[in-house]
Enzyme design. Structure first.
Site, PDB file in Angstrom:
ATOM      1  N   SER A  20     -86.020 -53.301 137.332  1.00 50.12           N
ATOM      2  CA  SER A  20     -85.062 -53.792 138.334  1.00 50.12           C
ATOM      3  C   SER A  20     -83.737 -54.226 137.702  1.00 50.12           C
ATOM      4  O   SER A  20     -83.710 -54.849 136.638  1.00 50.12           O
ATOM      5  CB  SER A  20     -85.665 -54.979 139.082  1.00 50.12           C
ATOM      6  OG  SER A  20     -84.671 -55.570 139.885  1.00 50.12           O
ATOM      7  N   SER A  22     -81.797 -56.206 139.431  1.00 47.94           N
ATOM      8  CA  SER A  22     -81.439 -57.438 140.141  1.00 47.94           C
ATOM      9  C   SER A  22     -81.161 -58.615 139.210  1.00 47.94           C
ATOM     10  O   SER A  22     -80.168 -59.321 139.409  1.00 47.94           O
ATOM     11  CB  SER A  22     -82.525 -57.813 141.151  1.00 47.94           C
ATOM     12  OG  SER A  22     -82.583 -56.847 142.159  1.00 47.94           O
ATOM     13  N   LYS A  71     -93.599 -56.225 150.445  1.00 44.73           N
ATOM     14  CA  LYS A  71     -92.626 -56.428 151.523  1.00 44.73           C
ATOM     15  C   LYS A  71     -93.276 -56.763 152.873  1.00 44.73           C
ATOM     16  O   LYS A  71     -92.701 -57.517 153.657  1.00 44.73           O
ATOM     17  CB  LYS A  71     -91.732 -55.196 151.670  1.00 44.73           C
ATOM     18  CG  LYS A  71     -90.704 -55.064 150.562  1.00 44.73           C
ATOM     19  CD  LYS A  71     -89.784 -53.896 150.844  1.00 44.73           C
ATOM     20  CE  LYS A  71     -88.601 -53.908 149.904  1.00 44.73           C
ATOM     21  NZ  LYS A  71     -87.581 -52.933 150.299  1.00 44.73           N
ATOM     22  N   ASP A 107     -81.655 -55.045 154.101  1.00 48.66           N
ATOM     23  CA  ASP A 107     -81.337 -53.614 153.940  1.00 48.66           C
ATOM     24  C   ASP A 107     -80.393 -53.117 155.036  1.00 48.66           C
ATOM     25  O   ASP A 107     -79.440 -52.377 154.770  1.00 48.66           O
ATOM     26  CB  ASP A 107     -82.610 -52.762 153.964  1.00 48.66           C
ATOM     27  CG  ASP A 107     -83.340 -52.782 152.623  1.00 48.66           C
ATOM     28  OD1 ASP A 107     -82.727 -53.162 151.613  1.00 48.66           O
ATOM     29  OD2 ASP A 107     -84.530 -52.404 152.597  1.00 48.66           O
ATOM     30  N   GLY A 131     -84.964 -39.683 159.177  1.00 49.88           N
ATOM     31  CA  GLY A 131     -85.935 -40.527 158.493  1.00 49.88           C
ATOM     32  C   GLY A 131     -86.454 -41.607 159.423  1.00 49.88           C
ATOM     33  O   GLY A 131     -85.782 -41.977 160.398  1.00 49.88           O
ATOM     34  N   ALA A 132     -87.672 -42.077 159.114  1.00 46.74           N
ATOM     35  CA  ALA A 132     -88.286 -43.101 159.969  1.00 46.74           C
ATOM     36  C   ALA A 132     -89.151 -44.041 159.139  1.00 46.74           C
ATOM     37  O   ALA A 132     -90.079 -44.652 159.662  1.00 46.74           O
ATOM     38  CB  ALA A 132     -89.116 -42.426 161.055  1.00 46.74           C
ATOM     39  N   ALA A 135     -86.384 -47.756 155.072  1.00 48.12           N
ATOM     40  CA  ALA A 135     -84.916 -47.813 155.098  1.00 48.12           C
ATOM     41  C   ALA A 135     -84.389 -47.454 156.484  1.00 48.12           C
ATOM     42  O   ALA A 135     -83.483 -48.111 157.011  1.00 48.12           O
ATOM     43  CB  ALA A 135     -84.342 -46.866 154.043  1.00 48.12           C
ATOM     44  N   TYR A 236     -79.954 -43.530 146.052  1.00 46.85           N
ATOM     45  CA  TYR A 236     -78.935 -44.000 145.096  1.00 46.85           C
ATOM     46  C   TYR A 236     -79.170 -43.452 143.690  1.00 46.85           C
ATOM     47  O   TYR A 236     -78.470 -43.809 142.753  1.00 46.85           O
ATOM     48  CB  TYR A 236     -78.840 -45.528 145.086  1.00 46.85           C
ATOM     49  CG  TYR A 236     -80.154 -46.243 144.879  1.00 46.85           C
ATOM     50  CD1 TYR A 236     -80.661 -46.469 143.608  1.00 46.85           C
ATOM     51  CD2 TYR A 236     -80.879 -46.690 145.974  1.00 46.85           C
ATOM     52  CE1 TYR A 236     -81.866 -47.121 143.426  1.00 46.85           C
ATOM     53  CE2 TYR A 236     -82.089 -47.343 145.807  1.00 46.85           C
ATOM     54  CZ  TYR A 236     -82.579 -47.554 144.533  1.00 46.85           C
ATOM     55  OH  TYR A 236     -83.785 -48.191 144.364  1.00 46.85           O
ATOM     56  N   GLY A 257     -75.678 -44.503 148.557  1.00 48.48           N
ATOM     57  CA  GLY A 257     -76.802 -45.444 148.620  1.00 48.48           C
ATOM     58  C   GLY A 257     -76.625 -46.625 147.682  1.00 48.48           C
ATOM     59  O   GLY A 257     -77.178 -47.700 147.928  1.00 48.48           O
TER      60      GLY A 257
HETATM   61  P1  NAD Z   1     -90.405 -44.462 153.028  1.00 47.62           P
HETATM   62  O1  NAD Z   1     -91.478 -43.906 152.166  1.00 47.62           O
HETATM   63  O2  NAD Z   1     -90.655 -45.687 153.828  1.00 47.62           O
HETATM   64  O3  NAD Z   1     -89.903 -43.316 154.056  1.00 47.62           O
HETATM   65  C1  NAD Z   1     -89.726 -41.976 153.610  1.00 47.62           C
HETATM   66  C2  NAD Z   1     -89.101 -41.146 154.734  1.00 47.62           C
HETATM   67  O4  NAD Z   1     -88.822 -39.847 154.189  1.00 47.62           O
HETATM   68  C3  NAD Z   1     -90.025 -40.905 155.932  1.00 47.62           C
HETATM   69  O5  NAD Z   1     -89.235 -40.877 157.094  1.00 47.62           O
HETATM   70  C4  NAD Z   1     -90.606 -39.527 155.645  1.00 47.62           C
HETATM   71  O6  NAD Z   1     -91.033 -38.869 156.817  1.00 47.62           O
HETATM   72  C5  NAD Z   1     -89.392 -38.853 155.050  1.00 47.62           C
HETATM   73  N1  NAD Z   1     -89.699 -37.679 154.239  1.00 47.62           N
HETATM   74  C6  NAD Z   1     -90.513 -37.617 153.163  1.00 47.62           C
HETATM   75  N2  NAD Z   1     -90.531 -36.352 152.668  1.00 47.62           N
HETATM   76  C7  NAD Z   1     -89.715 -35.613 153.447  1.00 47.62           C
HETATM   77  C8  NAD Z   1     -89.289 -34.248 153.453  1.00 47.62           C
HETATM   78  N3  NAD Z   1     -89.726 -33.390 152.529  1.00 47.62           N
HETATM   79  N4  NAD Z   1     -88.417 -33.840 154.391  1.00 47.62           N
HETATM   80  C9  NAD Z   1     -87.948 -34.704 155.311  1.00 47.62           C
HETATM   81  N5  NAD Z   1     -88.302 -36.008 155.372  1.00 47.62           N
HETATM   82  C10 NAD Z   1     -89.167 -36.450 154.444  1.00 47.62           C
HETATM   83  O7  NAD Z   1     -89.149 -44.654 152.069  1.00 47.62           O
HETATM   84  P2  NAD Z   1     -87.941 -45.686 152.241  1.00 47.62           P
HETATM   85  O8  NAD Z   1     -88.313 -46.967 151.600  1.00 47.62           O
HETATM   86  O9  NAD Z   1     -87.488 -45.652 153.647  1.00 47.62           O
HETATM   87  O10 NAD Z   1     -86.874 -44.988 151.272  1.00 47.62           O
HETATM   88  C11 NAD Z   1     -86.188 -43.807 151.637  1.00 47.62           C
HETATM   89  C12 NAD Z   1     -85.027 -43.622 150.682  1.00 47.62           C
HETATM   90  O11 NAD Z   1     -84.128 -44.716 150.848  1.00 47.62           O
HETATM   91  C13 NAD Z   1     -85.428 -43.637 149.202  1.00 47.62           C
HETATM   92  O12 NAD Z   1     -84.621 -42.728 148.505  1.00 47.62           O
HETATM   93  C14 NAD Z   1     -85.100 -45.063 148.765  1.00 47.62           C
HETATM   94  O13 NAD Z   1     -84.802 -45.151 147.389  1.00 47.62           O
HETATM   95  C15 NAD Z   1     -83.873 -45.325 149.594  1.00 47.62           C
HETATM   96  N6  NAD Z   1     -83.591 -46.748 149.859  1.00 47.62           N
HETATM   97  C16 NAD Z   1     -82.362 -47.177 149.542  1.00 47.62           C
HETATM   98  C17 NAD Z   1     -82.008 -48.474 149.783  1.00 47.62           C
HETATM   99  C18 NAD Z   1     -80.624 -48.907 149.412  1.00 47.62           C
HETATM  100  O14 NAD Z   1     -80.339 -50.103 149.439  1.00 47.62           O
HETATM  101  N7  NAD Z   1     -79.743 -47.968 149.113  1.00 47.62           N
HETATM  102  C19 NAD Z   1     -82.907 -49.366 150.382  1.00 47.62           C
HETATM  103  C20 NAD Z   1     -84.179 -48.891 150.708  1.00 47.62           C
HETATM  104  C21 NAD Z   1     -84.514 -47.565 150.440  1.00 47.62           C
END
Ligand code: NAD
Length: 288
Positions: A20, A22, A71, A107, A131-132, A135, A236, A257
């Site tokens: 991390s 942080s 979390k 977030d 996405g769902a 994040a 990111y 990101g």
């Molecule tokens: P998660 O595992 O909770 O969700 C993953 C998402 O990706 C789901 O919606 C899933 O269906 C989708 N997915 C997976 N494989 C896929 C594919 N091949 N095609 C299409 N969709 C697909 O993950 P998360 O925690 O929501 O993280 C998602 C991204 O966001 C990661 O890259 C993470 O590093 C990033 N993130 C960034 C921040 C930030 O502050 N920038 C914060 C949280 C997460």
């Protein structure tokens, strides 16, 4: 800065935490602004979550950031959970006010602050959100709370689909006038149509993340990107993803990101200390 008998402790809990950034980010700010805090990372396994949260109270720790896999698991041990964290179902920041622990999720605020830093407010806008997961839930909830008009969510039909439906319902309940819809990401024509009528397009999937950074969620659909669009990525690593490069080429305004990550940290910093974090400086000094 000297650590003394009055220095207050902040920390990160979760596992693994060794990678991390942080501690570096927060301690840089405490030294620079002469604030009497110190920040450490604590490797806490899932089965020890209750004991770790109790320790925050016992040791009068000012607060803690929470990472995976804690979390969701911290929630039953907290005294209060913010509206956003409740809707998202995840806490990433715990603040200790005189022994009363409140869980927040920064977030979503990090996402909207990142957009605001580039002059884009979500109020009254339409967003296509891909996405769902965690994040995406945070983004959807915070944008709804900040008055976005419409969100079209696209996801593949994987394990996240039922959760996505539940999230949409929760947001509808909290913000009844919002227009929300969930679509299958395999319907490329519908995705293009929705993006063309959107002001903001966000990738909140893992697509484009290293080591698979040679792919983008927009591959084969670059013609949907238009110059009126603000395009944001949650990924990111790398900071400039293929998706953002495609958006830049199409004349879109882009938001990476890393910006979201820094602003979510800045919001936690504000909750802990009441002060603003110099996000641009941190970006330049620590993440050059
Ligand atoms: P998660 O595992 O909770 O969700 C993953 C998402 O990706 C789901 O919606 C899933 O269906 C989708 N997915 C997976 N494989 C896929 C594919 N091949 N095609 C299409 N969709 C697909 O993950 P998360 O925690 O929501 O993280 C998602 C991204 O966001 C990661 O890259 C993470 O590093 C990033 N993130 C960034 C921040 C930030 O502050 N920038 C914060 C949280 C997460």
């Amino acid at each position: 800065m000297q650590i003394s008998g009055t220095t207050k402790l902040l920390g990160l809990i979760g596992t693994p935490v060794g990678h991390s950034r942080s501690p570096q980010m927060y301690n840089y700010c405490f030294q620079k602004f002469n604030q009497d805090f110190v920040y450490l990372a604590f490797d806490v396994a899932l089965e020890d979550v209750g004991k770790a949260v109790q320790a925050i109270k016992t040791l009068n720790i000012r607060g803690a950031n929470v990472t995976m896999p804690l979390k969701n698991a911290v929630i039953p041990f907290l005294d209060h959970v913010s509206m956003a964290a409740q809707a998202i179902g995840a806490v990433n920041t715990i603040v200790n006010e005189g022994g009363v622990l409140t869980g927040h999720n920064t977030d979503g605020v990090g996402y909207t602050l990142n957009l605001k830093s580039g002059g884009v407010a979500v109020k009254g806008k339409k967003m296509t959100l891909i996405g769902a997961g965690g994040a995406a839930s945070a983004i959807m909830t915070q944008c709804a709370l900040e008055g976005i008009r419409e969100i079209s969510v696209f996801n593949i039909k994987d394990g996240f689909w039922p959760r996505a439906k539940a999230n949409l319902e929760a947001v509808r309940k909290a913000v009844p006038h919002i227009k929300l819809a969930l679509y299958d990401l395999s319907d490329k024509e519908l995705l293009k149509e929705e993006v063309r009528s959107s002001d903001i397009l966000s990738n909140a999937t893992r697509v484009g993340m290293a080591p698979h950074d040679n792919i983008s969620i927009a591959d084969g659909m670059e013609d949907m990107l238009h110059s009126g669009l603000a395009v944001a990525d949650t990924v990111y690593n790398p900071v400039e993803t293929k998706f953002l490069m495609q958006a830049r080429s199409a004349g879109c305004r882009i938001f990476d990101g890393l910006g979201m990550l820094l602003f979510q940290g800045a919001e936690a910093y504000r909750l802990y200390t009441g002060a603003m974090m110099p996000v641009d400086e941190i970006r330049n000094v620590l993440y050059r």
